[in-house]
Design an enzyme around this catalytic site. Structure first.
Site, mmCIF file in Angstrom:
data_model
loop_
_atom_site.group_PDB
_atom_site.id
_atom_site.type_symbol
_atom_site.label_atom_id
_atom_site.label_comp_id
_atom_site.label_asym_id
_atom_site.label_seq_id
_atom_site.Cartn_x
_atom_site.Cartn_y
_atom_site.Cartn_z
ATOM 1 N N PRO A 1 0.817 -1.208 0.000
ATOM 2 C CG PRO A 1 0.186 -0.836 2.217
ATOM 3 C CD PRO A 1 0.916 -1.817 1.338
ATOM 4 C CB CYS B 1 3.333 30.669 -17.097
ATOM 5 S SG CYS B 1 4.068 31.954 -16.108
ATOM 6 C CD GLU B 2 1.766 24.893 -18.588
ATOM 7 O OE1 GLU B 2 0.784 24.540 -19.278
ATOM 8 O OE2 GLU B 2 2.944 24.795 -18.963
ATOM 9 C CE1 TYR C 1 1.968 7.303 -5.851
ATOM 10 C CE2 TYR C 1 -0.195 7.190 -4.831
ATOM 11 C CZ TYR C 1 0.951 6.562 -5.284
ATOM 12 O OH TYR C 1 1.078 5.199 -5.163
HETATM 13 N N1 LLP Z 1 2.663 -1.375 -6.129
HETATM 14 C C1 LLP Z 1 2.831 -1.056 -7.424
HETATM 15 C C2 LLP Z 1 3.472 -2.029 -8.301
HETATM 16 C C3 LLP Z 1 2.406 0.186 -7.919
HETATM 17 O O1 LLP Z 1 2.555 0.472 -9.199
HETATM 18 C C4 LLP Z 1 1.783 1.098 -7.036
HETATM 19 C C5 LLP Z 1 1.343 2.408 -7.509
HETATM 20 C C6 LLP Z 1 1.646 0.733 -5.682
HETATM 21 C C7 LLP Z 1 2.080 -0.517 -5.260
HETATM 22 C C8 LLP Z 1 1.023 1.628 -4.661
HETATM 23 O O2 LLP Z 1 -0.277 1.914 -5.015
HETATM 24 P P1 LLP Z 1 -1.272 2.667 -4.001
HETATM 25 O O3 LLP Z 1 -1.463 1.785 -2.806
HETATM 26 O O4 LLP Z 1 -0.636 3.960 -3.649
HETATM 27 O O5 LLP Z 1 -2.500 2.851 -4.792
HETATM 28 N N2 LLP Z 1 0.346 9.193 -9.087
HETATM 29 C C9 LLP Z 1 -0.932 8.522 -9.068
HETATM 30 C C10 LLP Z 1 -0.839 7.123 -8.507
HETATM 31 C C11 LLP Z 1 0.106 6.241 -9.261
HETATM 32 C C12 LLP Z 1 0.217 4.874 -8.631
HETATM 33 C C13 LLP Z 1 1.293 4.090 -9.262
HETATM 34 N N3 LLP Z 1 1.504 2.799 -8.714
HETATM 35 C C14 LLP Z 1 -1.921 9.378 -8.293
HETATM 36 O O6 LLP Z 1 -1.561 10.441 -7.821
HETATM 37 O O7 LLP Z 1 -3.088 9.006 -8.179
#
Ligand code: LLP
Length: 439
Positions: free
Chosen positions: A294, A361-362, A390
């Site tokens: 997570p 500036c966007e 993130y």
């Molecule tokens: N494991 C893998 C292989 C992943 O690709 C990710 C997230 C995670 C774990 C953790 O996922 P989580 O529990 O945080 O959902 N920047 C985007 C999110 C990209 C997630 C990428 N991979 C946002 O701000 O929503």
């Protein structure tokens, strides 16, 4: 309606809102735990990221307790937030690490995670990153393709080691989540070994003296407000695990990935018991150890981005609240059309409908559009919520604006865990004079 909010209506998704909110108003002004945000802003300035340690601990412990029915390891995904101070809080709880690059591996080790508490996934690992991970002696490399497997094997042979790997497979399930960019486990996504290729890649792993096939892994998507993709993915991975174990695969780990959601608006907390009800019995029946990765669930709600209003500007029918934070601090609204709740630290008592924008500036630089919220005038402080995941890690220095500091709050005390970038920091890597070489 923002996509993140539409997605809440998924199958078997969320249950009782058991998890506390770390930001609360006391005596008319917003606090993080016992500390007023106004006081922090006075000392560190704005914009600034703030995180609650109590919320971090609470999320970790809640998940740990929910998974108690099976031997398990929680590998927090550093990509969501990799600040050392925050990692140390989680490590002290017994949390482990999931990294996605050589840089994150370094961060995990520097935060004190032992190498054997680190797993490493990622679709485009470079050879030097693979070597560094093998040299460090991490628990598992999650391999995502036949071509990567060959490189891991070569590097393991060169080092005279047996590389412990998991196969990250693409279970090719339907993933309906908040935004197409954060779905990963459907057919045609770049992530994981395509389902049809898994038997061949597994055979190669099983016959190599330099590889130990210790686990299977999936990650179907992020902000999974429906548990259905887990259910479907776990079912497929279970079949695969049984087939491979029948062929003598020495599997130890079943990695269900990350993806548990955070609350951005009025959603309820994810129902951890329902989630556990999907993964725990499946992994127990296989006799394996469960891994989860997570990111967002652990850190998102612990964090807020604090920003000060610079100007109000009505223009062409839109009422702009121009702040000192924007897409460069928090990219999610403009990149994913993501909703982040925004409130005044000390509300004036009325509301207005505004676009909250930054100084970049966007035209795409915004934190909220067409939002009815606390009225905010120049000088007022705003808190942009659910920014712990993130947020800082995706910050940009576009327009040569230094990155904000990060502050950790613990009860009635607080600490700067990442200082504000200086203007000198911004130009530090540039050559002072151009030194040509013949080539
Ligand atoms: N494991 C893998 C292989 C992943 O690709 C990710 C997230 C995670 C774990 C953790 O996922 P989580 O529990 O945080 O959902 N920047 C985007 C999110 C990209 C997630 C990428 N991979 C946002 O701000 O929503």
């Amino acid at each position: 309606m923002p996509l993140l909010r539409q997605a809440v209506a998924g199958r078997g998704c969320v249950g009782a809102g058991i998890l506390a909110r770390p930001f609360e108003r006391r005596h008319g002004t917003l606090h993080c735990e016992g500390v007023p945000l106004e006081g922090i802003a006075e000392v560190v300035g704005t914009p600034a990221y703030l995180y609650s340690t109590a919320a971090l601990r609470e999320r970790y412990r809640a998940l740990d307790a929910a998974l108690a029915g099976v031997p398990h390891r929680i590998h927090y995904s550093l990509k969501a937030n990799s600040s050392r101070g925050l990692l140390q809080v989680l490590r002290a709880e017994g949390c482990r690490a999931d990294v996605v690059s050589g840089g994150e591996l370094l961060r995990a080790l520097r935060a004190g995670f032992p190498a054997e508490h680190v797993i490493y996934g990622g679709v485009g690992k470079r050879r030097d990153e693979i070597r560094a991970a093998l040299e460090a002696g991490i628990l598992l490399l999650n391999v995502e393709s036949a071509a990567e497997l060959a490189i891991v094997e070569e590097e393991a042979r060169a080092l005279g080691r047996r590389a412990r790997i998991a196969l990250r497979v693409n279970p090719e399930v339907h993933v309906a989540n908040a935004h197409e960019f954060i779905a990963t486990g459907s057919r045609g996504h770049k992530f994981g070994i395509p389902w049809g290729d898994v038997p061949d890649v597994a055979s190669r792993a099983l016959t190599s003296p330099h590889l130990e096939l210790a686990g299977l892994d999936m990650h179907v998507g992020s902000q999974l407000t429906s548990l259905a993709p887990y259910q479907d993915g776990v079912r497929r991975l279970t079949e695969l695990a049984r087939a491979l174990m029948a062929r003598g695969a020495p599997l130890q780990f079943f990695d269900a990935g990350g993806g548990l959601p955070a609350r951005y608006d009025a959603e309820e907390a994810p129902d951890l018991a329902l989630f556990a009800g999907i993964v725990v019995p499946a992994v127990r029946a296989l006799g394996l150890e469960l891994i989860v990765e997570p990111g967002r669930f652990v850190v998102a709600e612990s964090g807020a981005l604090l920003t000060r209003v610079l100007y109000r500007k009505p223009s062409g029918g839109t009422d702009f609240v121009i702040c000192d934070a924007g897409m460069s601090e928090l990219l999610r609204p403009s990149h994913y059309d993501a909703y982040h709740r925004i409130e005044a630290v000390r509300p004036r008592g009325d509301t207005s409908t505004v676009d909250v924008v930054g100084p970049i500036c966007e035209t795409g630089d915004f934190l909220a559009r067409d939002r009815q919220m606390d009225d905010a005038q120049p000088g007022d402080l705003l808190a942009v919520h659910t920014a712990g995941a993130y947020g800082y890690v995706m910050a940009l220095t576009y327009n040569s604006r230094p990155r904000a500091p990060e502050v950790l709050v613990d009860g009635t005390r607080w600490a700067v865990i990442t200082r504000r970038e200086s203007l000198d920091d911004l130009v530090r890597l540039e050559a002072e004079t151009v030194e040509w070489v013949e080539g």
